[in-house]
Design a protein around this motif. Structure first.
Motif, PDB file in Angstrom:
ATOM      1  N   PHE A  43       0.870  -1.166   0.156  1.00 20.57           N
ATOM      2  CA  PHE A  43      -0.176  -0.045   0.007  1.00 20.57           C
ATOM      3  C   PHE A  43       0.766   1.047  -0.124  1.00 20.57           C
ATOM      4  CE2 PHE A  43      -3.013  -3.208   1.028  1.00 20.57           C
ATOM      5  CZ  PHE A  43      -4.037  -2.843   0.436  1.00 20.57           C
ATOM      6  N   ASP A  44       0.141   2.359  -0.360  1.00 20.15           N
ATOM      7  CA  ASP A  44       1.020   3.686  -0.479  1.00 20.15           C
ATOM      8  C   ASP A  44       1.072   4.324   1.016  1.00 20.15           C
ATOM      9  OD1 ASP A  44       0.631   3.312  -3.337  1.00 20.15           O
ATOM     10  OD2 ASP A  44      -1.143   4.717  -3.340  1.00 20.15           O
ATOM     11  N   ALA A  45       0.199   3.946   1.890  1.00 18.94           N
ATOM     12  CA  ALA A  45       0.239   4.637   3.109  1.00 18.94           C
ATOM     13  C   ALA A  45      -0.318   3.679   4.001  1.00 18.94           C
ATOM     14  CB  ALA A  45      -0.514   5.887   3.191  1.00 18.94           C
ATOM     15  N   ALA A  54      -4.751  13.740  -2.531  1.00 18.24           N
ATOM     16  CA  ALA A  54      -4.300  14.970  -3.043  1.00 18.24           C
ATOM     17  C   ALA A  54      -2.763  14.838  -2.928  1.00 18.24           C
ATOM     18  CB  ALA A  54      -4.778  16.031  -2.307  1.00 18.24           C
ATOM     19  N   ARG A  55      -2.037  14.202  -2.178  1.00 21.32           N
ATOM     20  CA  ARG A  55      -0.538  13.932  -1.878  1.00 21.32           C
ATOM     21  C   ARG A  55      -0.273  12.760  -2.736  1.00 21.32           C
ATOM     22  NH1 ARG A  55       2.079  16.796   2.132  1.00 21.32           N
ATOM     23  NH2 ARG A  55       3.725  15.475   1.274  1.00 21.32           N
ATOM     24  N   GLY A  56      -0.930  12.244  -3.571  1.00 20.32           N
ATOM     25  CA  GLY A  56      -0.674  11.158  -4.371  1.00 20.32           C
ATOM     26  C   GLY A  56      -0.606   9.508  -3.556  1.00 20.32           C
ATOM     27  N   LEU A  57      -1.245   9.587  -2.332  1.00 22.45           N
ATOM     28  CA  LEU A  57      -1.473   8.277  -1.440  1.00 22.45           C
ATOM     29  C   LEU A  57      -2.840   7.894  -1.691  1.00 22.45           C
ATOM     30  CD1 LEU A  57       0.466   9.861   1.709  1.00 22.45           C
ATOM     31  CD2 LEU A  57       1.349   8.358  -0.285  1.00 22.45           C
ATOM     32  N   ARG A  58      -2.941   6.740  -2.519  1.00 23.04           N
ATOM     33  CA  ARG A  58      -4.276   6.432  -2.898  1.00 23.04           C
ATOM     34  C   ARG A  58      -4.540   4.780  -2.285  1.00 23.04           C
ATOM     35  NH1 ARG A  58      -6.039   7.808  -8.553  1.00 23.04           N
ATOM     36  NH2 ARG A  58      -4.491   6.134  -9.216  1.00 23.04           N
ATOM     37  N   ARG A  59      -3.693   4.057  -2.382  1.00 27.95           N
ATOM     38  CA  ARG A  59      -4.015   2.821  -1.716  1.00 27.95           C
ATOM     39  C   ARG A  59      -3.673   2.900  -0.425  1.00 27.95           C
ATOM     40  NH1 ARG A  59      -3.932  -1.824  -4.404  1.00 27.95           N
ATOM     41  NH2 ARG A  59      -2.300  -2.654  -3.319  1.00 27.95           N
ATOM     42  N   LEU A  60      -4.404   2.582   0.607  1.00 27.80           N
ATOM     43  CA  LEU A  60      -4.287   2.810   1.887  1.00 27.80           C
ATOM     44  C   LEU A  60      -4.645   1.942   2.746  1.00 27.80           C
ATOM     45  CD1 LEU A  60      -6.588   6.384   1.966  1.00 27.80           C
ATOM     46  CD2 LEU A  60      -4.222   6.036   1.784  1.00 27.80           C
TER      47      LEU A  60
END
Ligand SMILES: NC(=O)c1ccc[n+]([C@@H]2O[C@H](COP(=O)([O-])OP(=O)(O)OC[C@H]3O[C@@H](n4cnc5c(N)ncnc54)[C@H](OP(=O)(O)O)[C@@H]3O)[C@@H](O)[C@H]2O)c1
Length: 316
Positions: free
Chosen positions: A147-149, A239-245
């Motif tokens: 995941f991104d974040a 908005a910060r490019g973190l979409r997969r959470l």
């Protein structure tokens, strides 16, 4: 003497098959990481596709049936391996492939909690290391890598002082996101001090200026000191490019995402232990009619001595 050429042989002459390569677990995991990266870039695999990894670990798409694995996204994603593979490799695809492919995987939101048989994620004093066994800890590190974040609530940072890295597996560290509406955390914890990954602290507008951190970034969003609406959290991260959470805990944070119907999936890992009065896992407002109950489609996996329930809310 005449030699007959079958249509299959004819096809192979035009388009020779790749050398049959049985996937091992390390290669299977590398393939899953590459698929997740592709989804993060907004280009998830959304139709039946055959795949290989090149020598740089990049995905190579091939006509269906010609790569090491053919994946079929959809409501019930499936896969076929070109050659027999070890059990661990098959298990990796079974568990993680649905998180890496398909329409919507570019914005997937997945929660996880490790809980006791009586539904607690920690003791009353906040001790939670470890409610579940080593296989589930490794599973959490794998989820972080896909995941991104990774998102946690302020209590988890306060109680656990977590690093939120992928140190037990191969794969990138996700950005670390802490929900701290009032900025009550003072920066003594390790994820505010190290620079191994981006740390973002989300608070309510107006609380940004208090307590400077060395490495963490503070982001004020629309909300109150009691509630950062989950939709605003997701929007600010996108908005910060973190979409997969990946929402890793604790119970309050995951429950707010679930109540907001913002989780596509929840991984609940149950350990055969009773903790008595402690910190609860999922807590939702009560319902009066059973028809209103959340009934996700569930897959079950064994992780060492624990049982993982993969709850799919999109398919319910
Ligand atoms: N077993 C597991 O899987 C697992 C995983 C993680 C943590 N844990 C354990 O669980 C315990 C912590 O869990 P917890 O449920 O008590 O708390 P938590 O979810 O870690 O943190 C809750 C706090 O985070 C903030 N928060 C979260 N979502 C918010 C939102 N949408 N809007 C505003 N604020 C939000 C609030 O801070 P304020 O209080 O400042 O308002 C809230 O009280 C610890 O003992 C930890 O060790 C277990």
């Amino acid at each position: 003497m005449t030699t007959r050429i079958s249509p299959r042989m004819e096809q192979d002459l035009l388009d020779p098959p790749l050398p049959s390569r049985s996937l091992d677990a390390a290669r299977a995991w590398a393939l899953l990481l590459a698929l997740a990266r592709r989804a993060s870039l907004g280009r998830p695999v959304t139709r039946a596709t055959s795949l290989e990894l090149d020598e740089h670990g990049e995905l190579v798409e091939l006509p269906v049936g010609r790569g090491a694995i053919t994946v079929r996204p959809g409501a019930t994603p499936s896969f076929e391996l070109a050659a027999p593979a070890e059990r661990e490799c098959v298990e990796l695809f079974e568990l993680y492939l649905p998180l890496c492919i398909g329409a919507g995987s570019e914005t997937l939101v997945v929660g996880h909690l490790g809980q006791s048989l009586d539904g607690q994620i920690a003791t009353s004093s906040g001790a939670s290391q470890y409610v579940t066994g080593p296989e589930n800890i490794r599973h959490m590190h794998r989820l972080r890598a896909l995941f991104d974040a990774v998102i946690v609530g302020a209590n988890t940072v306060e109680c656990d002082n977590p690093q939120l890295t992928t140190r037990l597996v191969s794969g990138p560290n996700p950005a670390r996101v802490v929900l701290d509406p009032n900025r009550r955390l003072h920066g003594a914890q390790v994820l505010f001090e190290d620079s191994v990954a981006l740390t973002l602290v989300l608070c309510a507008h107006g609380s940004e200026k208090r307590n400077g951190f060395t490495h963490a970034e503070v982001l004020g969003i629309a909300g109150t000191s009691e509630l950062l609406p989950v939709a605003n959290v997701i929007q600010a991260l996108r908005a910060r490019g973190l979409r997969r959470l990946f929402v890793e805990g604790g119970g309050v944070t995951v429950s707010r995402f679930l109540e907001a119907r913002a989780l596509n999936r929840l991984h609940l890992t149950v350990s055969s232990v009773f903790l008595g009065a402690g910190r609860p896992g999922v807590q939702l407002p009560g319902i009066t009619e059973l028809e209103s109950a959340l009934r996700p489609k569930v897959r079950r996996f064994t992780l060492g001595d624990d049982v993982l329930f993969d709850c799919d809310f999109d398919a319910s």
